[in-house]
Scaffold this motif. Structure first.
Motif, PDB file in Angstrom:
ATOM      1  N   TYR A 124     -32.446 -11.838  26.794  1.00  0.00           N
ATOM      2  CA  TYR A 124     -33.165 -10.802  26.054  1.00  0.00           C
ATOM      3  C   TYR A 124     -34.456 -10.443  26.762  1.00  0.00           C
ATOM      4  O   TYR A 124     -34.937 -11.161  27.633  1.00  0.00           O
ATOM      5  N   ASP A 125     -35.004  -9.305  26.378  1.00  0.00           N
ATOM      6  CA  ASP A 125     -36.312  -8.889  26.856  1.00  0.00           C
ATOM      7  C   ASP A 125     -37.149  -8.512  25.632  1.00  0.00           C
ATOM      8  O   ASP A 125     -36.752  -8.817  24.500  1.00  0.00           O
ATOM      9  N   ALA A 126     -38.252  -7.841  25.830  1.00  0.00           N
ATOM     10  CA  ALA A 126     -39.153  -7.533  24.722  1.00  0.00           C
ATOM     11  C   ALA A 126     -38.526  -6.614  23.682  1.00  0.00           C
ATOM     12  O   ALA A 126     -38.896  -6.650  22.504  1.00  0.00           O
ATOM     13  N   ARG A 127     -37.535  -5.812  24.089  1.00  0.00           N
ATOM     14  CA  ARG A 127     -36.979  -4.807  23.186  1.00  0.00           C
ATOM     15  C   ARG A 127     -35.505  -5.002  22.825  1.00  0.00           C
ATOM     16  O   ARG A 127     -35.050  -4.550  21.790  1.00  0.00           O
ATOM     17  N   THR A 128     -34.755  -5.701  23.692  1.00  0.00           N
ATOM     18  CA  THR A 128     -33.309  -5.784  23.497  1.00  0.00           C
ATOM     19  C   THR A 128     -32.788  -7.209  23.687  1.00  0.00           C
ATOM     20  O   THR A 128     -33.460  -8.070  24.248  1.00  0.00           O
ATOM     21  N   ILE A 129     -31.547  -7.416  23.237  1.00  0.00           N
ATOM     22  CA  ILE A 129     -30.839  -8.680  23.413  1.00  0.00           C
ATOM     23  C   ILE A 129     -29.419  -8.352  23.868  1.00  0.00           C
ATOM     24  O   ILE A 129     -28.852  -7.332  23.451  1.00  0.00           O
ATOM     25  N   VAL A 130     -28.859  -9.201  24.723  1.00  0.00           N
ATOM     26  CA  VAL A 130     -27.505  -8.990  25.229  1.00  0.00           C
ATOM     27  C   VAL A 130     -26.540  -9.885  24.451  1.00  0.00           C
ATOM     28  O   VAL A 130     -26.758 -11.089  24.303  1.00  0.00           O
ATOM     29  N   LEU A 131     -25.461  -9.265  23.980  1.00  0.00           N
ATOM     30  CA  LEU A 131     -24.392  -9.957  23.279  1.00  0.00           C
ATOM     31  C   LEU A 131     -23.103  -9.708  24.059  1.00  0.00           C
ATOM     32  O   LEU A 131     -23.031  -8.783  24.864  1.00  0.00           O
ATOM     33  N   TYR A 132     -22.103 -10.517  23.820  1.00  0.00           N
ATOM     34  CA  TYR A 132     -20.869 -10.408  24.591  1.00  0.00           C
ATOM     35  C   TYR A 132     -19.682 -10.228  23.662  1.00  0.00           C
ATOM     36  O   TYR A 132     -19.616 -10.830  22.583  1.00  0.00           O
ATOM     37  N   GLN A 133     -18.750  -9.382  24.122  1.00  0.00           N
ATOM     38  CA  GLN A 133     -17.507  -9.160  23.398  1.00  0.00           C
ATOM     39  C   GLN A 133     -16.391  -8.965  24.422  1.00  0.00           C
ATOM     40  O   GLN A 133     -16.633  -8.466  25.529  1.00  0.00           O
ATOM     41  N   ALA A 134     -15.175  -9.322  24.029  1.00  0.00           N
ATOM     42  CA  ALA A 134     -14.003  -9.129  24.884  1.00  0.00           C
ATOM     43  C   ALA A 134     -13.031  -8.191  24.177  1.00  0.00           C
ATOM     44  O   ALA A 134     -12.802  -8.315  22.963  1.00  0.00           O
ATOM     45  N   TYR A 135     -12.473  -7.252  24.932  1.00  0.00           N
ATOM     46  CA  TYR A 135     -11.630  -6.198  24.379  1.00  0.00           C
ATOM     47  C   TYR A 135     -10.403  -5.970  25.241  1.00  0.00           C
ATOM     48  O   TYR A 135     -10.384  -6.327  26.419  1.00  0.00           O
ATOM     49  N   PRO A 136      -9.431  -5.244  24.678  1.00  0.00           N
ATOM     50  CA  PRO A 136      -8.339  -4.756  25.516  1.00  0.00           C
ATOM     51  C   PRO A 136      -8.857  -3.602  26.389  1.00  0.00           C
ATOM     52  O   PRO A 136      -9.873  -2.972  26.055  1.00  0.00           O
ATOM     53  N   PRO A 137      -8.187  -3.308  27.489  1.00  0.00           N
ATOM     54  CA  PRO A 137      -8.658  -2.247  28.388  1.00  0.00           C
ATOM     55  C   PRO A 137      -8.898  -0.902  27.702  1.00  0.00           C
ATOM     56  O   PRO A 137      -9.882  -0.228  28.023  1.00  0.00           O
TER      57      PRO A 137
END
Length: 187
Positions: A11-24
């Motif tokens: 994360y940074d001061a404004r955002t956070i990274v999340l992860y997801q897995a999907y079909p193409p």
């Protein structure tokens, strides 16, 4: 020493990274539009995870059917904290869970090889009532991590875990307001 339950994220001061897995089909449409669009489902809960290694375990390094594309989903910290402010633990009373807009569960964190650790990572289920807000207001960027995932997986399979470790996204403890942290059983 790592806490038993804590949010570890990039994360940074404004955002956070999340992860997801999907079909193409879902990943391609989202990446082309720069946001989630059909065939992404706006009619069911979507689970977001700040732990890259946990998602790698869940998706078997992007090899499970329907989970072959891994996206980094950058959302606003304001949206993340709003979601957690509305969250109910999945271990709460069933009536409370049924009414909740957001569900939280704690699952064992994983090593690169998938072994369970004695610390827990948060999984956050965004319910149908908030899914459009998540997709249209909170998401700021989508990045395809699939080639990186494949490279890390190949290094792990080849016994080069030190090299694989260096390719992992950075994650550090994320602090929530005390009331939210207490309600979500963060220890």
């Amino acid at each position: 020493m790592t806490a038993l339950r804590e949010i570890r994220a990039d994360y940074d001061a404004r955002t956070i990274v999340l992860y997801q897995a999907y079909p193409p089909a879902v990943a391609d449409a989202a990446l082309a539009a720069g946001r989630f669009v059909p065939p992404f489902s706006f009619h069911r809960m979507t689970w977001i995870k700040p732990s890259f290694r946990w998602l790698m375990h869940r998706s078997n390094w992007a090899q499970k059917p329907g989970q072959t594309r891994v996206l980094a989903v950058r959302i606003t910290r304001e949206g993340w904290e709003e979601a957690l402010g509305r969250a109910v633990l999945t271990t709460a009373h069933p009536d409370e869970v049924a009414r909740a807009e957001v569900h939280v569960q704690w699952d064992p964190e994983r090593t690169l090889r998938g072994a369970a650790l004695n610390q827990y990572s948060i999984q956050v289920g965004i319910g149908r009532s908030l899914i459009r807000t998540f997709a249209e207001e909170w998401v700021t960027e989508l990045t395809d991590l699939t080639p990186r995932v494949q490279r890390i997986a190949a290094l792990v399979r080849g016994g080069q875990t030190a090299k694989a470790q260096r390719l992992l996204p950075p994650e550090r403890p994320y602090q929530l307001p005390a009331g939210t942290a207490h309600r979500l059983d963060i220890l």
